[in-house]
Design a protein around this motif. Sequence first.
Motif, mmCIF file in Angstrom:
data_model
loop_
_atom_site.group_PDB
_atom_site.id
_atom_site.type_symbol
_atom_site.label_atom_id
_atom_site.label_comp_id
_atom_site.label_asym_id
_atom_site.label_seq_id
_atom_site.Cartn_x
_atom_site.Cartn_y
_atom_site.Cartn_z
ATOM 1 N N GLU A 186 4.226 7.666 3.469
ATOM 2 C CA GLU A 186 3.724 6.623 2.563
ATOM 3 C C GLU A 186 2.617 5.813 3.240
ATOM 4 O O GLU A 186 1.639 5.434 2.587
ATOM 5 N N LYS A 187 2.756 5.578 4.532
ATOM 6 C CA LYS A 187 1.717 4.859 5.271
ATOM 7 C C LYS A 187 0.417 5.671 5.288
ATOM 8 O O LYS A 187 -0.669 5.124 5.108
ATOM 9 N N VAL A 188 0.524 6.973 5.476
ATOM 10 C CA VAL A 188 -0.657 7.840 5.436
ATOM 11 C C VAL A 188 -1.301 7.763 4.048
ATOM 12 O O VAL A 188 -2.520 7.629 3.925
ATOM 13 N N SER A 189 -0.493 7.831 2.996
ATOM 14 C CA SER A 189 -1.022 7.707 1.632
ATOM 15 C C SER A 189 -1.736 6.378 1.441
ATOM 16 O O SER A 189 -2.806 6.324 0.820
ATOM 17 N N SER A 190 -1.167 5.307 1.975
ATOM 18 C CA SER A 190 -1.793 3.984 1.871
ATOM 19 C C SER A 190 -3.141 3.946 2.576
ATOM 20 O O SER A 190 -4.091 3.323 2.094
ATOM 21 N N GLU A 191 -3.218 4.612 3.729
ATOM 22 C CA GLU A 191 -4.488 4.662 4.457
ATOM 23 C C GLU A 191 -5.547 5.413 3.646
ATOM 24 O O GLU A 191 -6.710 5.010 3.618
ATOM 25 N N ALA A 228 -3.347 2.954 -8.951
ATOM 26 C CA ALA A 228 -2.619 4.099 -8.386
ATOM 27 C C ALA A 228 -1.269 4.226 -9.081
ATOM 28 O O ALA A 228 -0.668 3.229 -9.487
ATOM 29 N N SER A 229 -0.820 5.449 -9.236
ATOM 30 C CA SER A 229 0.508 5.676 -9.805
ATOM 31 C C SER A 229 1.560 5.164 -8.833
ATOM 32 O O SER A 229 1.306 5.018 -7.636
ATOM 33 N N PHE A 237 6.702 15.251 1.099
ATOM 34 C CA PHE A 237 5.524 15.325 0.243
ATOM 35 C C PHE A 237 5.431 14.040 -0.570
ATOM 36 O O PHE A 237 6.443 13.441 -0.928
ATOM 37 N N HIS A 238 4.206 13.587 -0.788
ATOM 38 C CA HIS A 238 3.993 12.376 -1.581
ATOM 39 C C HIS A 238 2.855 12.614 -2.566
ATOM 40 O O HIS A 238 1.689 12.485 -2.217
#
Length: 176
Positions: A48-53, A64-65, A86-87
């Motif tokens: 989730e942190k990677v997605s936030s970045e 964002a969904s 997976f995100h």
Amino acid sequence: MKTRLSALVLALPLALTALSGCGMTDNHSDEVPFAGTSTSSDASDAVEKVSSEVYDLIGVKGKASDSRPGVMDCSDKDTKKYFRIFHPWSFYPESASDLDVVMERLKTELPKRGWEIVAYGPDASKNKNINLTADNDKKKASVKIIKMAKDEPPMLSLDVVSGCYKVPDGEEVERF
């Protein structure tokens, strides 16, 4: 809920097939890299942190969904001890024209932050959606971004997938 579920249903096959390794190793093979030892929950937080970045790099107004990461198996590994996260999520810009801006920005900015662009260009769909796939060896993660300009509403579909984690001794993979 219906939109969220259909986005997950669409994104999961992409995550499972398109991001099955994507060269997240030094030799750029299809082998999924070892991401370390972690609980499913802690690994989920890391993804989730990677997605936030990645979200922070988008740089345009939009929405964002609200999706949560899930757990999937590591190929050819004990499913009680090894897992990947997976995100899948989507981004809907305020203006469809912002999709071009976002894709160019991501193509430029991701490499500055340790990501290697391993694929970029149109897919084989009738819409010729632009796909960007990038790997980050340090984070043991891969992201696939699809610009879906002809969808209604226009959006980016993003899938972040981790390398293969092992749960700590004495624990089993928590599925969610």
